[in-house]
Design a protein around this motif. Sequence first.
Motif, mmCIF file in Angstrom:
data_model
loop_
_atom_site.group_PDB
_atom_site.id
_atom_site.type_symbol
_atom_site.label_atom_id
_atom_site.label_comp_id
_atom_site.label_asym_id
_atom_site.label_seq_id
_atom_site.Cartn_x
_atom_site.Cartn_y
_atom_site.Cartn_z
ATOM 1 N N LYS A 215 15.326 32.722 14.580
ATOM 2 C CA LYS A 215 16.593 32.761 15.326
ATOM 3 C C LYS A 215 17.500 31.565 15.050
ATOM 4 O O LYS A 215 18.705 31.691 15.077
ATOM 5 N N THR A 216 16.873 30.399 14.860
ATOM 6 C CA THR A 216 17.685 29.190 14.645
ATOM 7 C C THR A 216 17.115 28.447 13.432
ATOM 8 O O THR A 216 16.057 28.824 12.917
ATOM 9 N N ASP A 217 17.792 27.385 13.024
ATOM 10 C CA ASP A 217 17.191 26.561 11.967
ATOM 11 C C ASP A 217 16.063 25.722 12.587
ATOM 12 O O ASP A 217 15.793 25.830 13.784
ATOM 13 N N ILE A 218 15.446 24.877 11.783
ATOM 14 C CA ILE A 218 14.260 24.156 12.286
ATOM 15 C C ILE A 218 14.601 22.756 12.801
ATOM 16 O O ILE A 218 13.715 21.985 13.146
ATOM 17 N N LEU A 219 15.919 22.448 12.865
ATOM 18 C CA LEU A 219 16.298 21.066 13.198
ATOM 19 C C LEU A 219 15.959 20.670 14.637
ATOM 20 O O LEU A 219 15.787 19.491 14.936
ATOM 21 N N SER A 220 15.851 21.660 15.530
ATOM 22 C CA SER A 220 15.515 21.315 16.924
ATOM 23 C C SER A 220 13.998 21.284 17.155
ATOM 24 O O SER A 220 13.551 20.971 18.265
ATOM 25 N N HIS A 221 13.219 21.614 16.125
ATOM 26 C CA HIS A 221 11.759 21.516 16.276
ATOM 27 C C HIS A 221 11.363 20.037 16.364
ATOM 28 O O HIS A 221 11.968 19.181 15.723
ATOM 29 N N GLU A 222 10.314 19.800 17.135
ATOM 30 C CA GLU A 222 9.791 18.432 17.258
ATOM 31 C C GLU A 222 8.538 18.341 16.390
ATOM 32 O O GLU A 222 7.674 19.217 16.464
ATOM 33 N N ILE A 255 5.361 9.080 16.017
ATOM 34 C CA ILE A 255 5.763 9.336 17.406
ATOM 35 C C ILE A 255 6.562 10.633 17.307
ATOM 36 O O ILE A 255 7.475 10.714 16.467
ATOM 37 N N PRO A 256 6.239 11.665 18.109
ATOM 38 C CA PRO A 256 6.922 12.954 17.939
ATOM 39 C C PRO A 256 8.441 12.783 17.877
ATOM 40 O O PRO A 256 9.017 12.044 18.678
ATOM 41 N N ALA A 257 9.078 13.441 16.900
ATOM 42 C CA ALA A 257 10.513 13.277 16.685
ATOM 43 C C ALA A 257 11.162 14.635 16.468
ATOM 44 O O ALA A 257 10.571 15.532 15.869
ATOM 45 N N VAL A 258 12.406 14.745 16.963
ATOM 46 C CA VAL A 258 13.184 15.959 16.695
ATOM 47 C C VAL A 258 13.648 15.859 15.237
ATOM 48 O O VAL A 258 14.215 14.838 14.834
ATOM 49 N N ILE A 259 13.390 16.912 14.465
ATOM 50 C CA ILE A 259 13.649 16.824 13.022
ATOM 51 C C ILE A 259 15.105 16.484 12.727
ATOM 52 O O ILE A 259 15.413 15.641 11.892
ATOM 53 N N GLY A 260 16.023 17.128 13.477
ATOM 54 C CA GLY A 260 17.448 16.919 13.232
ATOM 55 C C GLY A 260 17.918 15.500 13.534
ATOM 56 O O GLY A 260 18.978 15.084 13.072
ATOM 57 N N THR A 288 -13.845 14.687 7.787
ATOM 58 C CA THR A 288 -14.076 15.659 8.860
ATOM 59 C C THR A 288 -12.723 16.219 9.311
ATOM 60 O O THR A 288 -11.676 15.614 9.078
ATOM 61 N N MET A 289 -12.788 17.344 9.987
ATOM 62 C CA MET A 289 -11.582 18.034 10.459
ATOM 63 C C MET A 289 -10.884 17.212 11.536
ATOM 64 O O MET A 289 -11.526 16.826 12.519
ATOM 65 N N LYS A 290 -9.593 16.929 11.344
ATOM 66 C CA LYS A 290 -8.848 16.110 12.311
ATOM 67 C C LYS A 290 -7.525 16.793 12.655
ATOM 68 O O LYS A 290 -6.906 17.404 11.774
ATOM 69 N N LEU A 291 -7.086 16.629 13.890
ATOM 70 C CA LEU A 291 -5.733 17.052 14.246
ATOM 71 C C LEU A 291 -4.781 16.029 13.626
ATOM 72 O O LEU A 291 -4.827 14.849 13.981
ATOM 73 N N GLN A 292 -3.940 16.475 12.672
ATOM 74 C CA GLN A 292 -3.120 15.515 11.928
ATOM 75 C C GLN A 292 -1.620 15.731 12.075
ATOM 76 O O GLN A 292 -0.838 14.881 11.666
ATOM 77 N N ALA A 293 -1.214 16.882 12.599
ATOM 78 C CA ALA A 293 0.224 17.131 12.747
ATOM 79 C C ALA A 293 0.440 18.202 13.796
ATOM 80 O O ALA A 293 -0.466 18.995 14.077
ATOM 81 N N SER A 294 1.658 18.207 14.362
ATOM 82 C CA SER A 294 2.001 19.305 15.261
ATOM 83 C C SER A 294 3.486 19.572 15.172
ATOM 84 O O SER A 294 4.275 18.721 14.728
ATOM 85 N N LEU A 295 3.834 20.765 15.600
ATOM 86 C CA LEU A 295 5.214 21.230 15.554
ATOM 87 C C LEU A 295 5.473 21.931 16.876
ATOM 88 O O LEU A 295 4.634 22.725 17.325
ATOM 89 N N TYR A 296 6.618 21.632 17.493
ATOM 90 C CA TYR A 296 6.914 22.225 18.805
ATOM 91 C C TYR A 296 8.363 22.674 18.825
ATOM 92 O O TYR A 296 9.251 21.965 18.363
ATOM 93 N N GLU A 297 8.571 23.883 19.363
ATOM 94 C CA GLU A 297 9.945 24.405 19.467
ATOM 95 C C GLU A 297 10.249 24.558 20.947
ATOM 96 O O GLU A 297 9.631 25.380 21.627
ATOM 97 N N PRO A 298 11.181 23.746 21.486
ATOM 98 C CA PRO A 298 11.334 23.649 22.943
ATOM 99 C C PRO A 298 11.841 24.910 23.636
ATOM 100 O O PRO A 298 11.511 25.117 24.801
ATOM 101 N N VAL A 299 12.651 25.732 22.996
ATOM 102 C CA VAL A 299 13.195 26.912 23.685
ATOM 103 C C VAL A 299 12.099 27.956 23.921
ATOM 104 O O VAL A 299 11.916 28.449 25.029
ATOM 105 N N SER A 300 11.343 28.245 22.891
ATOM 106 C CA SER A 300 10.275 29.257 23.018
ATOM 107 C C SER A 300 9.002 28.668 23.633
ATOM 108 O O SER A 300 8.166 29.395 24.156
ATOM 109 N N GLY A 301 8.854 27.347 23.538
ATOM 110 C CA GLY A 301 7.630 26.691 24.001
ATOM 111 C C GLY A 301 6.480 26.811 23.010
ATOM 112 O O GLY A 301 5.371 26.346 23.283
ATOM 113 N N ARG A 302 6.736 27.418 21.859
ATOM 114 C CA ARG A 302 5.637 27.583 20.891
ATOM 115 C C ARG A 302 5.287 26.247 20.248
ATOM 116 O O ARG A 302 6.166 25.439 19.926
ATOM 117 N N MET A 303 3.994 26.082 20.059
ATOM 118 C CA MET A 303 3.495 24.841 19.480
ATOM 119 C C MET A 303 2.478 25.216 18.409
ATOM 120 O O MET A 303 1.711 26.167 18.589
#
Length: 377
Positions: A215-222, A255-260, A288-303
């Motif tokens: 629906k939108t570009d990815i600039l508002s993803h964190e 530190i989590p950052a908004v891409i845009g 070993t398996m590590k949590l190394q990155a995350s992506l979050y989209e605030p409108v949908s709440g998907r992570m």
Amino acid sequence: MRLLSLMMLFSSLIILSGCASNKIQMDIKKDTFGKAGNGRQVDIYTLTNANGIQVRITNYGAVVQSLIVPDRDGKYEDVVLGYDKLEDYLKDSPYFGAIVGRYGNRIAKGKFTLDGVEYTLATNNGANHLHGGLTGLDKVVWDAKPVKKENEVGVELTCLSKDGEEGYPGNLQSTVVYTLNNANELHIEYTSSTDKATPVNLTHHGYFNLSGNCKTDILSHEIWINADYFTPVDEGLIPTGELRSVKGTPMNLAIPAVIGAGINEDDRQLKYGLGYDHNWVLNDVDGTMKLQASLYEPVSGRMMEVYTVEPGLQFYSGNFLDGSNVGKSGKEYKHRYGLCLETQHYPDSPNKPEFPSTVLRPGETYHTKTIYKFTVK
Ligand code: BGC
């Protein structure tokens, strides 16, 4: 009359109790997707987990064609870019959802020396070699078979890259297993073996957009990447060899950052990449398996969380998308409408002895694993 209503009540109770236990079943289904250029039949597998998450995977390029996950209100939408038809993948795909290799990312000038022998690879990115060359693993038809276990469904894909293909030494036999489980995780497990020493660096090239149906570009993803260093590049996006601190630069995503927020900063590295198109040097890497990155989209709440055993992560912010790729449901994939998080060894490692080695030798097994996990917040 009373008997009739009692019977009706009884039968509706039976129907209701049937519904209550009518949970979504884990499932895997195979359909025909079309024919590749060489006439080989291509299939597409639809995996569904008990929560209704659905992943479609084709054996052309081992491509994840769609990935449907819920938002915080339980609305299921597609979070990856791709095409509805095989013909479009055959025509022109910037590696949408594919497995790339033998070497994901760039090798400078398509040349490297291994055990005293210089090898020349196909060049397909200016003077450089990118993602396995002209016909990398993203453009071949893999053999596939379904996998079904108690709490997961999957597809096992295998392919042989022959000695000399794209200039690489050795017959490289690779297996990639995608599995979807009921914890809403898509696992990707890679195994390869060779009969001559060769560099190997396989990765998954999914373009994610958590807004749902693009629906939108990815600039508002964190975004969050667990890395204190990255590998700076030259104009051709080849690492200089330096590991540079992210501190005080737009590369600091620890530190989590908004891409845009940082992407348009006046920064030489961002200029070279036309945005983010760099390899981060992941912290705490110990195999070993590590949590190394995350992506979050605030409108949908998907992570989305990214777990890996790999030492590097290429974050590519879809800078080369320009609307010319018309994807699923006629959607034009415009500038920065999708982003890739490619778990990997560092780019150009075959020419950088100071980087972790990517050389696989006969008798050894290349084995790596990445998980994309979907939640809401
Ligand atoms: C690379 C980009 C490249 C893209 C191709 C990414 O993995 O980092 O530089 O343009 O793949 O679609």
